[in-house]
Design a protein around this motif. Structure first.
Motif, mmCIF file in Angstrom:
data_model
loop_
_atom_site.group_PDB
_atom_site.id
_atom_site.type_symbol
_atom_site.label_atom_id
_atom_site.label_comp_id
_atom_site.label_asym_id
_atom_site.label_seq_id
_atom_site.Cartn_x
_atom_site.Cartn_y
_atom_site.Cartn_z
ATOM 1 N N ALA A 209 -39.898 -11.239 12.473
ATOM 2 C CA ALA A 209 -40.160 -12.178 13.562
ATOM 3 C C ALA A 209 -40.727 -13.491 13.024
ATOM 4 C CB ALA A 209 -41.114 -11.551 14.572
ATOM 5 N N LEU A 210 -41.643 -13.397 12.068
ATOM 6 C CA LEU A 210 -42.198 -14.616 11.475
ATOM 7 C C LEU A 210 -41.108 -15.416 10.767
ATOM 8 C CD1 LEU A 210 -45.544 -13.209 10.039
ATOM 9 C CD2 LEU A 210 -45.296 -14.815 11.933
ATOM 10 N N ALA A 211 -40.213 -14.717 10.065
ATOM 11 C CA ALA A 211 -39.137 -15.414 9.370
ATOM 12 C C ALA A 211 -38.208 -16.113 10.353
ATOM 13 C CB ALA A 211 -38.350 -14.419 8.508
ATOM 14 N N ALA A 215 -37.368 -20.071 10.631
ATOM 15 C CA ALA A 215 -35.994 -20.560 10.562
ATOM 16 C C ALA A 215 -35.670 -21.433 11.769
ATOM 17 C CB ALA A 215 -35.022 -19.386 10.492
ATOM 18 N N GLY A 216 -36.151 -21.044 12.942
ATOM 19 C CA GLY A 216 -35.915 -21.852 14.128
ATOM 20 C C GLY A 216 -36.598 -23.197 14.054
ATOM 21 N N GLU A 217 -37.835 -23.213 13.547
ATOM 22 C CA GLU A 217 -38.544 -24.480 13.408
ATOM 23 C C GLU A 217 -37.866 -25.377 12.380
ATOM 24 O OE1 GLU A 217 -42.446 -23.392 12.382
ATOM 25 O OE2 GLU A 217 -42.953 -22.512 14.333
ATOM 26 N N ARG A 218 -37.355 -24.768 11.329
ATOM 27 C CA ARG A 218 -36.718 -25.542 10.271
ATOM 28 C C ARG A 218 -35.511 -26.312 10.791
ATOM 29 N NH1 ARG A 218 -38.185 -27.602 5.464
ATOM 30 N NH2 ARG A 218 -36.385 -27.949 4.134
ATOM 31 N N PRO A 536 -37.284 -30.133 -0.313
ATOM 32 C CA PRO A 536 -35.988 -29.591 -0.684
ATOM 33 C C PRO A 536 -35.716 -28.228 -0.077
ATOM 34 C CG PRO A 536 -37.556 -29.319 -2.477
ATOM 35 C CD PRO A 536 -38.251 -30.116 -1.408
ATOM 36 N N GLY A 537 -36.703 -27.512 0.264
ATOM 37 C CA GLY A 537 -36.544 -26.167 0.798
ATOM 38 C C GLY A 537 -37.918 -25.602 1.089
ATOM 39 N N ARG A 538 -37.988 -24.316 1.306
ATOM 40 C CA ARG A 538 -39.277 -23.755 1.681
ATOM 41 C C ARG A 538 -39.408 -22.335 1.155
ATOM 42 N NH1 ARG A 538 -42.988 -25.140 5.754
ATOM 43 N NH2 ARG A 538 -44.877 -23.966 5.335
ATOM 44 N N GLY A 564 -27.148 -18.745 14.543
ATOM 45 C CA GLY A 564 -26.341 -19.925 14.246
ATOM 46 C C GLY A 564 -26.981 -20.864 13.257
ATOM 47 N N LEU A 565 -27.909 -20.362 12.441
ATOM 48 C CA LEU A 565 -28.621 -21.185 11.460
ATOM 49 C C LEU A 565 -28.035 -20.930 10.079
ATOM 50 C CD1 LEU A 565 -32.279 -20.549 12.692
ATOM 51 C CD2 LEU A 565 -30.710 -22.358 13.369
#
Length: 870
Positions: A209-211, A215-218, A536-538, A564-565
């Motif tokens: 869930a945290l991941a 991902a949604g925030e990103r 560049p990434g996280r 869809g990410l």
């Protein structure tokens, strides 16, 4: 109120509507408030204006048919029983394990029915306790066979406009065939979406869930779907679960929904520091969770309102589990005496029990909330959206024994009925699990149940969101590597350089790591934490346990298809954690999960390393690509190709094994010519290449994998000088791909054997010596390519100690070697000079010893040549 057809709306649920066949309350009818009591609250109707949408989640037309739901539950238990019984008869399940799984099926059948056939949505993810696996397989069987057979779904008809992932439409699947992930295909040959049902455990759902939140925030997109976990109460005894629950971030994860089954009565005392479920519930509440409980069914709730009922409730609340189970086997005066208990309250309970027969008392004792479909539906509808929820559902597994004896009596009759009703199977169709006919829902069995299952299969089988385009990844790199570097260091260097090589791909990369593998990503972490310009990434999380690592990587791996990410998730694990993660990771890769699993070298003893991690050779080639590069450029090509295969319909996951041993990159002899470089890259990704061409007159072929290549090449040079004949040196980058090519040559697997033709041409056959940093058996199958003699060496096998200190002087960059060191080859053959010895010594890493000694390789090669000559 229930209509004449037995159906109820969601408004009717609160008024006591129940499935046909339920025992009537001994003390008369009840109203809605009495049914729900303090456990759950009445729910509102699911208003669906206009004609019913066949793809709309929920019951068809918004009207729930409890009779159909009860029929589905009976069919699920029947299918699960056939699976367990068939496997037990075939010797695939021990009797003890089969009995445990029967109990689990009886305990969670009602919960699984409400979950899959009323509450679940296409974007949800489900984790189940391993004991309930047969029931989950039964769910997939029923859904798969309830789908239309003569017509294609809308998703299949509009593949060009809204493409469906290839895993959802795999070709060459016969009806009823069991796929690698244990899920059967539908009658039309297309596998049903499994919704990620697996076992990542309760802690894994939290990390997942945290991941998904990150991902949604990103990508500025709200996460969709819930993380649902169906577990047994005993799993809460794990202290790591409570460490996760008390994390301050968890209280805000409204997508978390745990269903905890409590079999029988409460435990007799504190177990694992938790105690009884009531205490565990208070601990959840203190952590900010919503707590729901369905302990007693409507029949018992009605009985509790009668004179003496309050005392009966207190008595049942305090009964130990063993005594509660014993009551279900007692009869007559003994049953009433033991249930009433001592003291003044026992007299009131006795007077209440005198109004009931033994069968009615047993029916009441079995009437637990975890088997009451309307109460479960109401509880599921009460789940909050702004905080995590745990539902304690009290169940009984005593039904397993009763149903098994009943099924044994009626098995012959049911088999005959199904045989007459089922259409004839096509040639080659495998039998269903459990033997006999396939026990699935058909319109003739129960039209309403079949209609419900068909409706649910229709909306669960959809791709929940449009798929985003994967970011472009280059196929080659101009990254400059030092003369001495390990593949582990090259991996970190490539990630640091990724924003320059592929800016769009770099922003989609997300990394996680286990505790012992954190140093591999040190440079990437420094780049991700910088504040100037775009990150560049996280790095999502480090220091993860194997369970949490698997949960996070699985959630990130399905973000491309479920949210869809277009993420490019990379998980770096140490050998021990990777060995524990691999089975679940393979299950996800078999479905629609796409991720890169990098296995770091943490300096374990070779034998321990081999026991913990086998190099990924157990991963089927169609599931994921597996690489063990020897040189930095090989690693760069594998890394870029692996990233390019993620978040794509036609892509695949990959495994890359990294080594901490620094090697001389000059030994790779990377071609300068563009065409030759392209050819080398293609062979590296395919599985191997001939690093030194011995020609048609070569006396021997030395084959190495990964970190042993320096010794292999130096052994080839020494043998070439001592024998005066050519020696071929082969660098294998994927033993798994080599084996798959051999299987394809034998007709045992689909694919091509072109790799074997390229690396081991038939006109250049020689004896073979294989060298690996691990189990020497890893390449022993190469004897089957042409039937040539072979000797296999590996670091995990006991090796003879060389004279002097092990491994010679400490390793390091050039200049740290001892000019006076020398040794002779095995079998009395002299070495080829001090240069090879100095290069070998300088290539040794912090372990101060190569995986396999040079003298051992040379001696083994000479012995093999002597043996074949004789």
């Amino acid at each position: 109120m229930p209509g004449t057809d037995g159906r109820v709306t969601h408004d009717d649920r609160a008024e006591g509507g129940g499935p046909p066949g339920d025992a009537s309350p001994p003390t008369g009818p009840t109203n809605g408030d009495d049914v729900v009591g303090t456990q759950t609250s009445p729910t509102a109707a699911r208003a669906i204006p206009g004609p019913p949408d066949p793809a709309m989640p929920g019951p068809p037309g918004g009207v729930l048919d409890l009779a159909a739901l009860a029929a589905v539950e009976r069919r699920l238990r029947s299918v699960a029983a056939r699976i367990i019984d068939g496997d037990e008869r075939a010797g695939q399940r021990p009797a003890v394990a089969a009995e445990s799984e029967r109990a689990a099926v009886a305990s969670v059948s009602s919960i699984a029915t409400v979950l899959w056939f009323d509450a679940l949505r296409a974007e949800d993810r489900v984790s189940v306790t391993p004991r309930a696996a047969p029931l989950i397989h039964a769910v997939h069987h029923v859904l798969a066979h309830a789908r239309p057979t003569a017509e294609k779904t809308a998703a299949e008809k509009t593949t060009a406009a809204s493409p469906v992932p290839a895993v959802y439409r795999l070709p060459h699947v016969r009806p009823g065939e069991i796929r690698p992930n244990g899920v059967r295909s539908g009658p039309d040959g297309r596998p049903l979406r499994a919704l990620g049902a697996g076992n990542i455990g309760p802690s894994g759902t939290v990390w997942a869930a945290l991941a998904r939140r990150y991902a949604g925030e990103r990508f500025d997109r709200t996460p969709r779907g819930r993380q649902i976990c169906l577990i047994d109460y005993s799993e809460l005894h794990d202290p790591t679960v409570w460490e996760t629950i008390t994390d301050e971030r968890v209280a805000h994860l409204g997508e978390l929904f745990w269903v905890v089954t409590v079999s029988g009565s409460a435990p007799t005392g504190p177990v694992g520091g938790i105690g009884k479920p009531a205490r565990a519930a208070r601990m959840f509440e203190a952590a900010g969770w919503q707590v729901l409980t369905v302990r007693y069914g409507r029949v018992l709730e009605a009985l509790f309102r009668a004179p003496g009922g309050h005392a009966l409730r207190n008595r049942l609340d305090q009964l130990p589990m063993g005594e509660y189970r014993a009551l279900l086997q007692a009869h007559g005066a003994d049953l009433r005496r033991r249930l009433a208990g001592p003291g003044a309250s026992g007299a009131g309970i006795s007077r209440l029990l005198d109004t009931l027969t033994d069968d009615e008392i047993h029916a009441c004792l079995r009437d637990l909330g975890g088997h009451d479909l309307p109460l479960l539906i109401d509880a599921f509808d009460e789940v909050a959206a702004d905080r995590p929820t745990v539902l304690f559902a009290y169940t009984s597994d005593e039904l397993a024994r009763e149903e098994r004896s009943h099924d044994e009596q009626t098995h012959g009759e049911q088999t005959a009925d199904h045989a007459s009703a089922a259409p004839s199977a096509g040639p080659g169709t495998p039998p269903a699990a459990g033997g006999g006919t396939r026990p699935v829902l058909r319109p003739g069995d129960d039209a309403a149940a079949h209609r419900l299952a068909r409706h649910v299969a229709g909306y669960l089988d959809r791709v929940p969101v449009p798929l985003g385009a994967a970011p472009p990844v280059p196929t080659d790199s101009d990254h400059r590597f030092p003369a001495w570097i390990s593949t582990q260091e090259a991996f970190g260097g490539m990630l640091r350089d990724l924003p320059r090589l592929a800016p769009q791909a770099a922003t989609a990369v997300l990394t996680i790591s286990t505790r012992n593998a954190d140093p591999v990503l040190a440079g990437w972490l420094a780049a991700a934490d910088r504040t100037d310009g775009e990150q560049p990434g996280r790095h999502v999380a480090g220091g993860l346990s194997a369970t949490a690592f698997g949960g996070v990587l699985a959630s990130l791996g399905v973000a491309w298809s479920r949210q869809g990410l277009p993420l490019l998730p990379i998980g770096v694990a140490d050998e021990v954690a990777a060995g524990r993660v691999l089975p679940g990771w393979m299950a996800g890769a078999t479905a629609d999960a796409r991720s890169m699993l990098a296995v770091a070298d943490t300096g374990l003893d070779p034998v321990v390393r081999n026991l913990a991690w086998n190099g990924g050779n157990v991963v089927p080639a169609p599931v994921a690509a597996t690489w063990e590069p020897a040189f930095a450029h090989d690693l760069a090509w594998c890394l870029l190709a692996g990233l390019g295969g993620l978040a794509r319909l036609d892509g695949t996951s990959c495994v890359i094994r990294l080594s901490a041993r620094q090697v001389d990159q000059r030994l790779a002899e990377v071609p300068v010519d563009a065409l030759e470089r392209h050819r080398r890259r293609a062979l590296v990704l395919a599985g191997g290449y001939r690093l030194h061409e011995g020609g048609p007159d070569a006396a021997l072929t030395l084959v190495g994998v990964g970190a042993v290549m320096p010794e292999v090449l130096h052994a080839a040079a020494e043998l070439r000088a001592g024998l005066g004949r050519e020696i071929t040196a082969v660098c294998v980058t994927s033993p798994n791909a080599m084996f798959h090519a051999l299987q394809a040559r034998r007709g045992l697997a689909e694919g091509s054997d072109a790799l074997l033709t390229e690396v081991f041409p038939a006109d250049r056959r020689t004896p073979i010596v294989t060298v690996v940093d691990g189990d020497p058996r890893a390449l022993s199958f190469l004897a089957g390519v042409h039937g040539d003699p072979i000797s296999a060496l590996g670091s995990s096998a006991p090796l003879p100690e060389a004279s002097g200190p092990p491994g010679g002087p400490p390793g390091g960059p050039p200049g740290d070697t001892d000019p006076g060191s020398s040794a002779s080859g095995a079998g009395g053959h002299a070495g080829s000079g001090s240069l090879a010895r100095r290069d070998t010594a300088s290539s040794r890493d912090h372990r101060r010893r190569p995986p396999v000694e040079l003298d051992t390789i040379v001696g083994t090669a000479l012995d093999l040549l002597d043996e074949t000559a004789g």
